[in-house]
Design a protein around this motif. Structure first.
Motif, mmCIF file in Angstrom:
data_model
loop_
_atom_site.group_PDB
_atom_site.id
_atom_site.type_symbol
_atom_site.label_atom_id
_atom_site.label_comp_id
_atom_site.label_asym_id
_atom_site.label_seq_id
_atom_site.Cartn_x
_atom_site.Cartn_y
_atom_site.Cartn_z
ATOM 1 N N VAL A 13 0.831 -1.212 0.000
ATOM 2 C CA VAL A 13 0.000 0.000 0.000
ATOM 3 C C VAL A 13 0.861 1.256 0.000
ATOM 4 C CG1 VAL A 13 -1.635 1.369 1.363
ATOM 5 C CG2 VAL A 13 -2.005 -1.087 1.072
ATOM 6 N N VAL A 14 1.855 1.312 0.881
ATOM 7 C CA VAL A 14 2.708 2.510 0.983
ATOM 8 C C VAL A 14 3.494 2.728 -0.302
ATOM 9 C CG1 VAL A 14 4.687 3.523 2.171
ATOM 10 C CG2 VAL A 14 2.876 2.422 3.496
ATOM 11 N N TYR A 15 4.086 1.664 -0.845
ATOM 12 C CA TYR A 15 4.861 1.798 -2.086
ATOM 13 C C TYR A 15 3.973 2.278 -3.238
ATOM 14 C CZ TYR A 15 8.881 -0.704 -0.047
ATOM 15 O OH TYR A 15 9.960 -1.087 0.719
ATOM 16 N N ILE A 16 2.802 1.652 -3.364
ATOM 17 C CA ILE A 16 1.906 2.000 -4.474
ATOM 18 C C ILE A 16 1.374 3.423 -4.323
ATOM 19 C CG2 ILE A 16 -0.326 1.465 -5.533
ATOM 20 C CD1 ILE A 16 0.290 -1.510 -4.959
ATOM 21 N N LEU A 17 1.062 3.833 -3.087
ATOM 22 C CA LEU A 17 0.597 5.202 -2.860
ATOM 23 C C LEU A 17 1.684 6.210 -3.209
ATOM 24 C CD1 LEU A 17 -1.450 4.950 0.485
ATOM 25 C CD2 LEU A 17 -2.323 5.393 -1.831
ATOM 26 N N TYR A 18 2.909 5.908 -2.839
ATOM 27 C CA TYR A 18 4.027 6.813 -3.146
ATOM 28 C C TYR A 18 4.212 6.939 -4.657
ATOM 29 C CZ TYR A 18 8.812 8.628 -3.352
ATOM 30 O OH TYR A 18 9.938 9.384 -3.630
ATOM 31 N N SER B 108 2.025 6.163 -7.064
ATOM 32 C CA SER B 108 0.828 6.748 -7.678
ATOM 33 C C SER B 108 0.734 8.245 -7.407
ATOM 34 C CB SER B 108 -0.439 6.055 -7.151
ATOM 35 O OG SER B 108 -0.395 4.671 -7.407
ATOM 36 N N GLY B 109 1.105 8.653 -6.192
ATOM 37 C CA GLY B 109 1.035 10.063 -5.838
ATOM 38 C C GLY B 109 1.908 10.930 -6.720
ATOM 39 N N TRP B 110 3.153 10.508 -6.925
ATOM 40 C CA TRP B 110 4.061 11.259 -7.807
ATOM 41 C C TRP B 110 3.562 11.228 -9.247
ATOM 42 C CZ3 TRP B 110 6.982 14.909 -6.421
ATOM 43 C CH2 TRP B 110 7.796 14.865 -5.300
ATOM 44 N N TYR B 111 3.061 10.067 -9.666
ATOM 45 C CA TYR B 111 2.600 9.935 -11.052
ATOM 46 C C TYR B 111 1.411 10.862 -11.324
ATOM 47 C CZ TYR B 111 0.451 7.888 -15.207
ATOM 48 O OH TYR B 111 -0.112 7.721 -16.455
ATOM 49 N N LYS C 271 0.447 13.522 -9.639
ATOM 50 C CA LYS C 271 0.863 14.920 -9.530
ATOM 51 C C LYS C 271 1.507 15.400 -10.820
ATOM 52 C CE LYS C 271 4.069 17.988 -7.113
ATOM 53 N NZ LYS C 271 4.722 18.429 -8.376
#
Length: 262
Positions: A241-246, A248-251, A253
């Motif tokens: 979850v943490v890796y994917i959120l990180y 996805s968040g940059w992508y 943005k």
């Protein structure tokens, strides 16, 4: 085509080929060491499933080989799949590719490349190791004097011991998937942050932080312990979850909110 081009760049780079060779070589080196160590000590040969690379309990130095490959895998993945992003920024190639293919396709292709390449590299490494172990140590049996595993007698552990091949394969897939995700973390960091010190520091932080949890990430990589998959499931889910959120968040943005050229 863009993904194919980026993968081809890895194969055409002799330094990256050497890194791939090292990753594939260390599990084989462990087998050689284990073989000579068992012969020299005239020790009992464990069942093949207990001699696999991830188990790390076959001989005294097994954890050393395991540490060299797994503990430092983010560094290998950064050199293999993230350095291109930094170099393309410095040379201006990135702007040319984005102008031709689009920002979304550019970032996606690098992320796909990093996951697929790292996932397959670790899968290949561990499957080759497992195949060789089952051939070389065929017929091995658990030593009669080793009562530690039997004394634990948890249902999960007893089931794992009876289904060694399946358990090893499950752990191989999980390990390869997490290695693929940390490679994506390094790649998206390289695309967005560029500075090598920051990129390498953040990637290593993401890798080592879960190892300090009570249900450590290290347990996720090692089968046949008192810690079952159900015990470390929260860590596995949390890491994903943490890796994917990180990532996805940059992508999101960059692709949807930053209209400037990167």
């Amino acid at each position: 085509m863009l993904l194919k081009y980026q993968v081809k760049k890895i194969w055409n780079d002799p330094i990256k080929n050497f890194i791939c060779f090292l990753v594939l070589f260390f599990p084989c080196l462990e087998i050689i060491y284990n073989l000579f160590d068992l012969i020299s000590r005239e020790a009992h040969v464990l069942r093949p499933e207990f001699m696999c690379f991830l188990v790390g309990s076959s001989t005294r130095i097994s954890h050393v080989f395991q540490s060299i490959v797994l503990w430092f895998f983010p560094l290998y993945s950064l050199l293999l799949t993230a350095e291109d992003c930094i170099e393309e920024r410095k040379t201006g190639i990135r702007n040319i590719v984005i102008a031709k293919e689009g920002k979304k396709k550019y970032i996606k292709s690098h992320l796909y490349k990093s996951f697929i390449f790292s996932f397959l590299l670790i899968m290949l490494m561990l499957l080759i190791n497992m195949a060789l172990v089952y051939i070389i140590f065929a017929g091995g049996k658990t030593p009669k004097y080793d009562d530690l595993m039997l004394s634990l007698r948890t249902d999960n552990l007893l089931w794992a011991c009876k289904n060694g091949l399946l358990v090893n394969f499950i752990y191989i897939i999980i390990t390869a998937a997490i290695c693929g995700l940390i490679s994506m973390v390094g790649t998206i960091s390289a695309i967005m942050l560029v500075d090598r010190k920051i990129v390498y520091g953040i990637t290593m932080l993401f890798w080592f932080a879960p190892t300090f949890l009570s249900k450590s990430l290290l347990y996720v990589f090692q089968p046949f312990t008192e810690y079952s998959l159900s015990f470390v499931a929260p860590t596995i889910i949390g890491v994903f979850v943490v890796y994917i959120l990180y990532i996805s968040g940059w992508y999101v943005k960059e692709v949807y909110f930053d209209k400037k050229s990167i």
